[in-house]
Design a protein around this motif. Structure first.
Motif, PDB file in Angstrom:
ATOM      1  N   GLY A  17       0.821  -1.212   0.000  1.00 33.16           N
ATOM      2  CA  GLY A  17       0.000   0.000   0.000  1.00 33.16           C
ATOM      3  C   GLY A  17       0.851   1.257   0.000  1.00 33.16           C
ATOM      4  N   ALA A  18       1.919   1.254   0.785  1.00 36.94           N
ATOM      5  CA  ALA A  18       2.829   2.404   0.819  1.00 36.94           C
ATOM      6  C   ALA A  18       3.522   2.587  -0.525  1.00 36.94           C
ATOM      7  CB  ALA A  18       3.858   2.222   1.932  1.00 36.94           C
ATOM      8  N   TRP A  19       3.928   1.495  -1.133  1.00 36.83           N
ATOM      9  CA  TRP A  19       4.576   1.580  -2.442  1.00 36.83           C
ATOM     10  C   TRP A  19       3.618   2.152  -3.490  1.00 36.83           C
ATOM     11  CZ3 TRP A  19       3.647  -0.735  -7.181  1.00 36.83           C
ATOM     12  CH2 TRP A  19       4.638  -0.522  -8.151  1.00 36.83           C
ATOM     13  N   VAL A  20       2.396   1.642  -3.502  1.00 37.51           N
ATOM     14  CA  VAL A  20       1.394   2.126  -4.465  1.00 37.51           C
ATOM     15  C   VAL A  20       1.128   3.607  -4.246  1.00 37.51           C
ATOM     16  CG1 VAL A  20      -1.052   1.963  -5.114  1.00 37.51           C
ATOM     17  CG2 VAL A  20       0.322  -0.120  -4.895  1.00 37.51           C
ATOM     18  N   GLN A  21       0.965   4.014  -3.000  1.00 40.07           N
ATOM     19  CA  GLN A  21       0.713   5.431  -2.718  1.00 40.07           C
ATOM     20  C   GLN A  21       1.879   6.287  -3.208  1.00 40.07           C
ATOM     21  OE1 GLN A  21       2.103   7.583   0.479  1.00 40.07           O
ATOM     22  NE2 GLN A  21       1.692   8.925  -1.233  1.00 40.07           N
ATOM     23  N   ARG A  23       4.111   5.591  -5.488  1.00 42.45           N
ATOM     24  CA  ARG A  23       4.296   5.470  -6.939  1.00 42.45           C
ATOM     25  C   ARG A  23       3.241   6.244  -7.724  1.00 42.45           C
ATOM     26  NH1 ARG A  23       6.510   4.594 -11.505  1.00 42.45           N
ATOM     27  NH2 ARG A  23       6.201   2.701 -12.689  1.00 42.45           N
ATOM     28  N   PHE A  24       1.989   6.176  -7.268  1.00 42.93           N
ATOM     29  CA  PHE A  24       0.901   6.721  -8.069  1.00 42.93           C
ATOM     30  C   PHE A  24       0.229   7.967  -7.473  1.00 42.93           C
ATOM     31  CE2 PHE A  24       1.128   2.172  -9.096  1.00 42.93           C
ATOM     32  CZ  PHE A  24       1.434   2.273 -10.442  1.00 42.93           C
ATOM     33  N   TRP A  25       0.345   8.174  -6.190  1.00 43.16           N
ATOM     34  CA  TRP A  25      -0.323   9.306  -5.537  1.00 43.16           C
ATOM     35  C   TRP A  25       0.598  10.027  -4.563  1.00 43.16           C
ATOM     36  CZ3 TRP A  25      -3.176   4.514  -5.387  1.00 43.16           C
ATOM     37  CH2 TRP A  25      -4.133   4.426  -6.404  1.00 43.16           C
ATOM     38  N   SER A  26       1.755  10.417  -5.012  1.00 42.01           N
ATOM     39  CA  SER A  26       2.713  11.077  -4.112  1.00 42.01           C
ATOM     40  C   SER A  26       2.373  12.551  -3.902  1.00 42.01           C
ATOM     41  CB  SER A  26       4.131  10.953  -4.656  1.00 42.01           C
ATOM     42  OG  SER A  26       4.263  11.721  -5.832  1.00 42.01           O
ATOM     43  N   PHE A  27       1.678  13.157  -4.863  1.00 44.36           N
ATOM     44  CA  PHE A  27       1.296  14.571  -4.784  1.00 44.36           C
ATOM     45  C   PHE A  27       2.483  15.477  -4.505  1.00 44.36           C
ATOM     46  CE2 PHE A  27      -2.501  12.148  -3.436  1.00 44.36           C
ATOM     47  CZ  PHE A  27      -3.329  12.472  -4.499  1.00 44.36           C
ATOM     48  N   GLY A  28       3.669  15.046  -4.926  1.00 42.09           N
ATOM     49  CA  GLY A  28       4.869  15.852  -4.747  1.00 42.09           C
ATOM     50  C   GLY A  28       5.393  15.880  -3.325  1.00 42.09           C
ATOM     51  N   LEU A  29       4.833  15.059  -2.456  1.00 43.36           N
ATOM     52  CA  LEU A  29       5.279  15.020  -1.061  1.00 43.36           C
ATOM     53  C   LEU A  29       6.413  14.022  -0.909  1.00 43.36           C
ATOM     54  CD1 LEU A  29       1.765  14.915   0.628  1.00 43.36           C
ATOM     55  CD2 LEU A  29       3.267  16.893   0.399  1.00 43.36           C
ATOM     56  N   LEU A  95       7.899  -1.655   8.598  1.00 41.18           N
ATOM     57  CA  LEU A  95       6.906  -0.849   7.890  1.00 41.18           C
ATOM     58  C   LEU A  95       7.315   0.626   7.871  1.00 41.18           C
ATOM     59  CD1 LEU A  95       4.241  -0.380   6.426  1.00 41.18           C
ATOM     60  CD2 LEU A  95       3.126  -0.277   8.683  1.00 41.18           C
ATOM     61  N   ALA A  96       7.710   1.147   9.017  1.00 42.14           N
ATOM     62  CA  ALA A  96       8.135   2.550   9.088  1.00 42.14           C
ATOM     63  C   ALA A  96       9.312   2.800   8.148  1.00 42.14           C
ATOM     64  CB  ALA A  96       8.494   2.925  10.516  1.00 42.14           C
ATOM     65  N   GLY A  97      10.235   1.850   8.099  1.00 42.37           N
ATOM     66  CA  GLY A  97      11.387   1.984   7.212  1.00 42.37           C
ATOM     67  C   GLY A  97      10.996   2.023   5.749  1.00 42.37           C
ATOM     68  N   PHE A  98      10.072   1.159   5.354  1.00 44.86           N
ATOM     69  CA  PHE A  98       9.647   1.163   3.952  1.00 44.86           C
ATOM     70  C   PHE A  98       8.844   2.411   3.599  1.00 44.86           C
ATOM     71  CE2 PHE A  98      10.727  -3.400   3.767  1.00 44.86           C
ATOM     72  CZ  PHE A  98      11.468  -3.373   2.600  1.00 44.86           C
ATOM     73  N   PHE A 102      10.158   4.617   0.550  1.00 46.16           N
ATOM     74  CA  PHE A 102       9.330   4.896  -0.625  1.00 46.16           C
ATOM     75  C   PHE A 102       8.895   6.353  -0.718  1.00 46.16           C
ATOM     76  CE2 PHE A 102       7.606   0.308  -0.122  1.00 46.16           C
ATOM     77  CZ  PHE A 102       8.699  -0.215  -0.800  1.00 46.16           C
ATOM     78  N   ASP A 103       9.161   7.168   0.312  1.00 44.26           N
ATOM     79  CA  ASP A 103       8.646   8.538   0.383  1.00 44.26           C
ATOM     80  C   ASP A 103       7.119   8.544   0.380  1.00 44.26           C
ATOM     81  OD1 ASP A 103      10.769  10.222   0.777  1.00 44.26           O
ATOM     82  OD2 ASP A 103      11.061  10.693  -1.336  1.00 44.26           O
ATOM     83  N   ALA A 104       6.524   7.621   1.078  1.00 40.79           N
ATOM     84  CA  ALA A 104       5.066   7.462   1.128  1.00 40.79           C
ATOM     85  C   ALA A 104       4.504   8.266   2.304  1.00 40.79           C
ATOM     86  CB  ALA A 104       4.703   5.987   1.234  1.00 40.79           C
ATOM     87  N   VAL A 105       4.618   9.564   2.214  1.00 38.45           N
ATOM     88  CA  VAL A 105       4.220  10.464   3.301  1.00 38.45           C
ATOM     89  C   VAL A 105       2.772  10.225   3.735  1.00 38.45           C
ATOM     90  CG1 VAL A 105       3.896  12.877   3.948  1.00 38.45           C
ATOM     91  CG2 VAL A 105       5.889  12.205   2.606  1.00 38.45           C
ATOM     92  N   LEU A 106       1.889  10.057   2.765  1.00 44.69           N
ATOM     93  CA  LEU A 106       0.470   9.886   3.090  1.00 44.69           C
ATOM     94  C   LEU A 106       0.178   8.560   3.794  1.00 44.69           C
ATOM     95  CD1 LEU A 106      -1.114  11.357  -0.153  1.00 44.69           C
ATOM     96  CD2 LEU A 106      -0.775  12.481   2.060  1.00 44.69           C
ATOM     97  N   CYS A 107       1.139   7.656   3.812  1.00 42.21           N
ATOM     98  CA  CYS A 107       0.947   6.358   4.475  1.00 42.21           C
ATOM     99  C   CYS A 107       1.461   6.342   5.907  1.00 42.21           C
ATOM    100  CB  CYS A 107       1.604   5.248   3.660  1.00 42.21           C
ATOM    101  SG  CYS A 107       0.604   4.807   2.225  1.00 42.21           S
TER     102      CYS A 107
END
Length: 149
Positions: A17-21, A23-29, A95-98, A102-107
């Protein structure tokens, strides 16, 4: 169905889920460069190390590592003298590390959600089984060793 209800699958779902977020919905964050990569590496390595130490100690004591089974021994030595749930703590660190990697701020909210899932689905039922199986020994262990850290 219990075979599919295991912490590694929950962890995998959250990491995916973090990877998908990211990859596809980073919103520049993002968390920002090198420091995030360094910290993510520390978190992932620390989580894997905690889990490996715990599994090794449980195997040394010849008891199960499966979350839906009652262990044959109450393991209180090694890493279990510091945390009653080092494998789950390791999973949260991974999980926190991934999420950082991934730069998955929203996750970021996945971390407390995943922790809650681990506690409700695995830790509390395990502790109930341990309490019934090991009685006074469990009571003493529970008093001297914290659930997480």
């Amino acid at each position: 169905m219990q075979r599919l209800d295991v912490p590694p699958l929950w962890l995998l779902a959250c990491v995916l889920g973090a990877w998908v977020q990211a990859r596809f919905w980073s919103f520049g964050l993002g968390f920002g460069g090198a420091w995030a990569d360094f910290v993510s590496g520390l978190l992932i390595a620390g989580g894997v190390l905690l889990a490996a130490l715990a599994v090794n100690e449980m195997r040394r004591q010849r008891t199960t590592v499966l979350p839906h089974k009652t262990p044959s021994h109450l393991v209180q030595s090694g890493i279990f003298s510091r945390s009653r749930n080092p494998i789950y703590l390791g999973d949260v660190l991974i999980l926190a590390g991934f999420i950082l990697r991934f730069d998955a701020v929203l996750c970021l909210p996945l971390i407390p959600v995943f922790t809650w899932i681990l506690e409700k689905r695995f830790i509390l039922p395990e502790e109930d089984r341990m309490r019934r199986t090991f009685r006074a020994d469990w009571g003493r262990y529970e008093q001297k060793t914290r659930r997480w850290v």
